[in-house]
Design an enzyme around this catalytic site. Structure first.
Site, PDB file in Angstrom:
ATOM      1  N   ALA A 146      42.974  50.440  25.177  1.00 55.76           N
ATOM      2  CA  ALA A 146      42.428  51.502  26.029  1.00 55.76           C
ATOM      3  C   ALA A 146      41.356  50.931  26.961  1.00 55.76           C
ATOM      4  CB  ALA A 146      41.855  52.616  25.166  1.00 55.76           C
ATOM      5  N   TYR A 200      50.706  38.007  30.628  1.00 56.42           N
ATOM      6  CA  TYR A 200      51.793  37.196  31.199  1.00 56.42           C
ATOM      7  C   TYR A 200      51.566  35.700  31.018  1.00 56.42           C
ATOM      8  CZ  TYR A 200      48.475  37.207  35.045  1.00 56.42           C
ATOM      9  OH  TYR A 200      47.327  37.102  35.787  1.00 56.42           O
ATOM     10  N   ASN A 244      41.198  47.738  42.693  1.00 54.95           N
ATOM     11  CA  ASN A 244      41.557  46.319  42.746  1.00 54.95           C
ATOM     12  C   ASN A 244      41.909  45.846  44.147  1.00 54.95           C
ATOM     13  OD1 ASN A 244      44.019  47.562  43.084  1.00 54.95           O
ATOM     14  ND2 ASN A 244      45.118  46.276  41.634  1.00 54.95           N
ATOM     15  N   ASP A 276      47.252  48.923  40.368  1.00 50.83           N
ATOM     16  CA  ASP A 276      47.742  48.414  39.072  1.00 50.83           C
ATOM     17  C   ASP A 276      48.826  49.325  38.474  1.00 50.83           C
ATOM     18  OD1 ASP A 276      46.421  46.008  38.755  1.00 50.83           O
ATOM     19  OD2 ASP A 276      44.700  46.887  37.714  1.00 50.83           O
ATOM     20  N   LYS A 316      35.773  45.459  38.890  1.00 56.45           N
ATOM     21  CA  LYS A 316      36.719  46.511  39.256  1.00 56.45           C
ATOM     22  C   LYS A 316      36.119  47.918  39.155  1.00 56.45           C
ATOM     23  CE  LYS A 316      41.288  45.574  38.210  1.00 56.45           C
ATOM     24  NZ  LYS A 316      42.423  45.107  37.374  1.00 56.45           N
ATOM     25  N   ARG A 327      45.928  33.891  39.507  1.00 56.82           N
ATOM     26  CA  ARG A 327      47.195  33.472  40.123  1.00 56.82           C
ATOM     27  C   ARG A 327      47.356  34.076  41.526  1.00 56.82           C
ATOM     28  NH1 ARG A 327      51.522  31.886  36.009  1.00 56.82           N
ATOM     29  NH2 ARG A 327      50.239  31.462  34.188  1.00 56.82           N
ATOM     30  N   SER A 328      46.440  34.965  41.906  1.00 62.66           N
ATOM     31  CA  SER A 328      46.605  35.654  43.186  1.00 62.66           C
ATOM     32  C   SER A 328      46.619  34.706  44.390  1.00 62.66           C
ATOM     33  CB  SER A 328      45.517  36.712  43.359  1.00 62.66           C
ATOM     34  OG  SER A 328      45.691  37.721  42.397  1.00 62.66           O
ATOM     35  N   THR A 331      38.691  41.674  41.045  1.00 64.34           N
ATOM     36  CA  THR A 331      39.097  41.557  39.648  1.00 64.34           C
ATOM     37  C   THR A 331      37.878  41.510  38.737  1.00 64.34           C
ATOM     38  OG1 THR A 331      40.606  40.407  38.147  1.00 64.34           O
ATOM     39  CG2 THR A 331      39.401  39.020  39.709  1.00 64.34           C
TER      40      THR A 331
HETATM   41  P1  NAP Z   1      39.601  45.071  28.974  1.00 64.24           P
HETATM   42  O1  NAP Z   1      39.160  46.253  29.766  1.00 64.24           O
HETATM   43  O2  NAP Z   1      38.621  44.042  28.551  1.00 64.24           O
HETATM   44  O3  NAP Z   1      40.377  45.632  27.668  1.00 64.24           O
HETATM   45  C1  NAP Z   1      40.800  44.755  26.649  1.00 64.24           C
HETATM   46  C2  NAP Z   1      41.631  45.540  25.633  1.00 64.24           C
HETATM   47  O4  NAP Z   1      42.052  44.629  24.596  1.00 64.24           O
HETATM   48  C3  NAP Z   1      40.835  46.640  24.944  1.00 64.24           C
HETATM   49  O5  NAP Z   1      41.712  47.691  24.580  1.00 64.24           O
HETATM   50  C4  NAP Z   1      40.304  45.906  23.711  1.00 64.24           C
HETATM   51  O6  NAP Z   1      39.949  46.750  22.645  1.00 64.24           O
HETATM   52  C5  NAP Z   1      41.535  45.098  23.341  1.00 64.24           C
HETATM   53  N1  NAP Z   1      41.179  43.964  22.486  1.00 64.24           N
HETATM   54  C6  NAP Z   1      40.566  42.825  22.833  1.00 64.24           C
HETATM   55  N2  NAP Z   1      40.402  42.024  21.748  1.00 64.24           N
HETATM   56  C7  NAP Z   1      40.925  42.693  20.697  1.00 64.24           C
HETATM   57  C8  NAP Z   1      41.051  42.402  19.304  1.00 64.24           C
HETATM   58  N3  NAP Z   1      40.607  41.238  18.790  1.00 64.24           N
HETATM   59  N4  NAP Z   1      41.651  43.305  18.506  1.00 64.24           N
HETATM   60  C9  NAP Z   1      42.120  44.480  19.016  1.00 64.24           C
HETATM   61  N5  NAP Z   1      42.020  44.819  20.315  1.00 64.24           N
HETATM   62  C10 NAP Z   1      41.429  43.931  21.149  1.00 64.24           C
HETATM   63  O7  NAP Z   1      40.725  44.243  29.771  1.00 64.24           O
HETATM   64  P2  NAP Z   1      41.866  44.816  30.765  1.00 64.24           P
HETATM   65  O8  NAP Z   1      41.426  44.623  32.161  1.00 64.24           O
HETATM   66  O9  NAP Z   1      42.254  46.163  30.313  1.00 64.24           O
HETATM   67  O10 NAP Z   1      43.049  43.745  30.502  1.00 64.24           O
HETATM   68  C11 NAP Z   1      43.771  43.760  29.297  1.00 64.24           C
HETATM   69  C12 NAP Z   1      44.901  42.726  29.367  1.00 64.24           C
HETATM   70  O11 NAP Z   1      45.831  43.098  30.402  1.00 64.24           O
HETATM   71  C13 NAP Z   1      44.423  41.316  29.714  1.00 64.24           C
HETATM   72  O12 NAP Z   1      45.173  40.394  28.962  1.00 64.24           O
HETATM   73  C14 NAP Z   1      44.749  41.179  31.189  1.00 64.24           C
HETATM   74  O13 NAP Z   1      44.988  39.830  31.564  1.00 64.24           O
HETATM   75  C15 NAP Z   1      46.022  41.999  31.271  1.00 64.24           C
HETATM   76  N6  NAP Z   1      46.281  42.531  32.623  1.00 64.24           N
HETATM   77  C16 NAP Z   1      47.445  42.210  33.222  1.00 64.24           C
HETATM   78  C17 NAP Z   1      47.739  42.735  34.461  1.00 64.24           C
HETATM   79  C18 NAP Z   1      49.049  42.377  35.115  1.00 64.24           C
HETATM   80  O14 NAP Z   1      49.170  42.522  36.339  1.00 64.24           O
HETATM   81  N7  NAP Z   1      50.055  41.945  34.349  1.00 64.24           N
HETATM   82  C19 NAP Z   1      46.827  43.586  35.115  1.00 64.24           C
HETATM   83  C20 NAP Z   1      45.635  43.909  34.465  1.00 64.24           C
HETATM   84  C21 NAP Z   1      45.364  43.373  33.215  1.00 64.24           C
HETATM   85  P3  NAP Z   1      38.402  47.238  22.521  1.00 64.24           P
HETATM   86  O15 NAP Z   1      38.283  48.404  23.456  1.00 64.24           O
HETATM   87  O16 NAP Z   1      38.266  47.597  21.101  1.00 64.24           O
HETATM   88  O17 NAP Z   1      37.544  46.081  22.927  1.00 64.24           O
END
Ligand code: NAP
Length: 279
Positions: free
Chosen positions: A135, A225, A92, A108, A71, A21-22, A67
């Protein structure tokens, strides 16, 4: 072309990038403030990242957002890394400096806090412990920011426990790690509750952690979101909690980069939200 005549270019680099969306957000701000500049989505593979970053400044780019999946890797390419980006282990926002060096920051965490403060103005980080689900990369920024603003303890549960343990090693004794299957219990007594997992996002598995232990006075927020109101937030709101969606974090984390590249601190307001939602 002289420096003054150059139209500033910025963009976002990811792989894939079509979902981002950026471009809609920065494009809206560029139009709103009448700035002659462009913000471009760029799909770059990990193998090409360093080469692309070496070329962009020569084309008139003043910086980029970074992204998934770049990152973390970007820290091995950037020349100057802010303390908070180093602590989080990811960046980022890049600024291409006039001396040729690449400056990397992570906005972030600041975006996360700014969103909470804007949408829940009475939120008091010191009011009690925080509970963080997940995490991953985003959780690291959230946890660093929560500790910085004075949350007394951060309880974390993650499906893959070692990632939560790593947060404890990096951020210290204020972090308390729980088993993923016990995630529901750590909500008891939490004043701030954050979903940083991708559960509940369109196309991902449902968020299924029971919320019975939630305190109705808790401020509850989701980083997801899409959809804007996740099932997690709908259930928390039904229990009387103040809920904050994740869109504002996206908007606030983008503002510092826009200011550095284009010279104006952009407003994050309802018009901005609508512009991004309608894009
Ligand atoms: P990431 O590093 O891939 O981490 C994903 C997280 O979700 C991990 O804790 C993972 O657990 C968990 N997860 C995924 N599938 C799962 C399942 N089936 N059951 C339980 N836990 C599960 O991704 P990220 O960059 O941290 O992003 C995480 C979310 O935040 C995404 O939806 C992203 O779009 C959102 N986000 C939003 C913003 C914003 O500005 N609003 C900014 C950054 C990210 P494991 O460690 O066990 O895999």
């Amino acid at each position: 072309m002289t420096e003054l005549a150059r139209i500033p270019l910025a963009g976002v680099i990811g792989h894939p990038i079509a979902h981002s969306r950026s471009p809609a957000l920065h494009g809206y701000w560029l139009r709103r403030y009448g700035i002659k500049g462009h913000y471009i989505p760029m799909d770059v593979t990990p193998a090409d990242l360093a080469h692309v970053l070496g070329t962009l400044p020569k084309l008139g780019f003043v910086g980029v957002n970074i992204t998934i999946p770049h990152k973390e890797a970007i820290l091995g390419i950037a020349d100057i890394i802010t303390d908070r980006a180093a602590l989080i282990g990811a960046a980022n926002t890049l600024i291409f400096r006039k001396d040729g060096r690449i400056h990397a920051d992570n906005t972030d965490g600041a975006g996360f806090i700014a969103n909470l403060r804007q949408r829940a103005p009475f939120w008091n980080p010191a009011a009690g412990p925080a509970a963080v689900l997940g995490a991953g990369g985003a959780a690291r920024a959230v946890v660093a920011a929560l500790i910085e603003v004075g949350v007394p303890e951060v309880h974390i549960a993650n499906r893959t426990r070692p990632r939560a343990e790593a947060l404890r090693s990096d951020f210290g004794a204020k972090i308390i790690v729980h088993e993923w299957v016990q995630a529901a219990n750590m909500l008891d007594g939490a004043a701030t509750v954050v979903n940083t997992t991708s559960l509940g996002m369109t196309g991902k598995p449902d968020f299924r952690v029971p919320l019975d232990a939630l305190n109705p006075r808790a401020v509850v927020t989701d980083l997801v979101y899409a959809p804007l109101m996740t099932q997690f937030l709908i259930e928390a709101a039904a229990m009387g909690c103040t809920v904050v969606d994740g869109l504002g974090m996206l908007l606030h984390q983008a503002a510092p980069g826009f200011e550095r590249w284009f010279g104006i601190r952009p407003e994050v307001d309802d018009a901005t939200r609508h512009a991004v939602l309608g894009a």
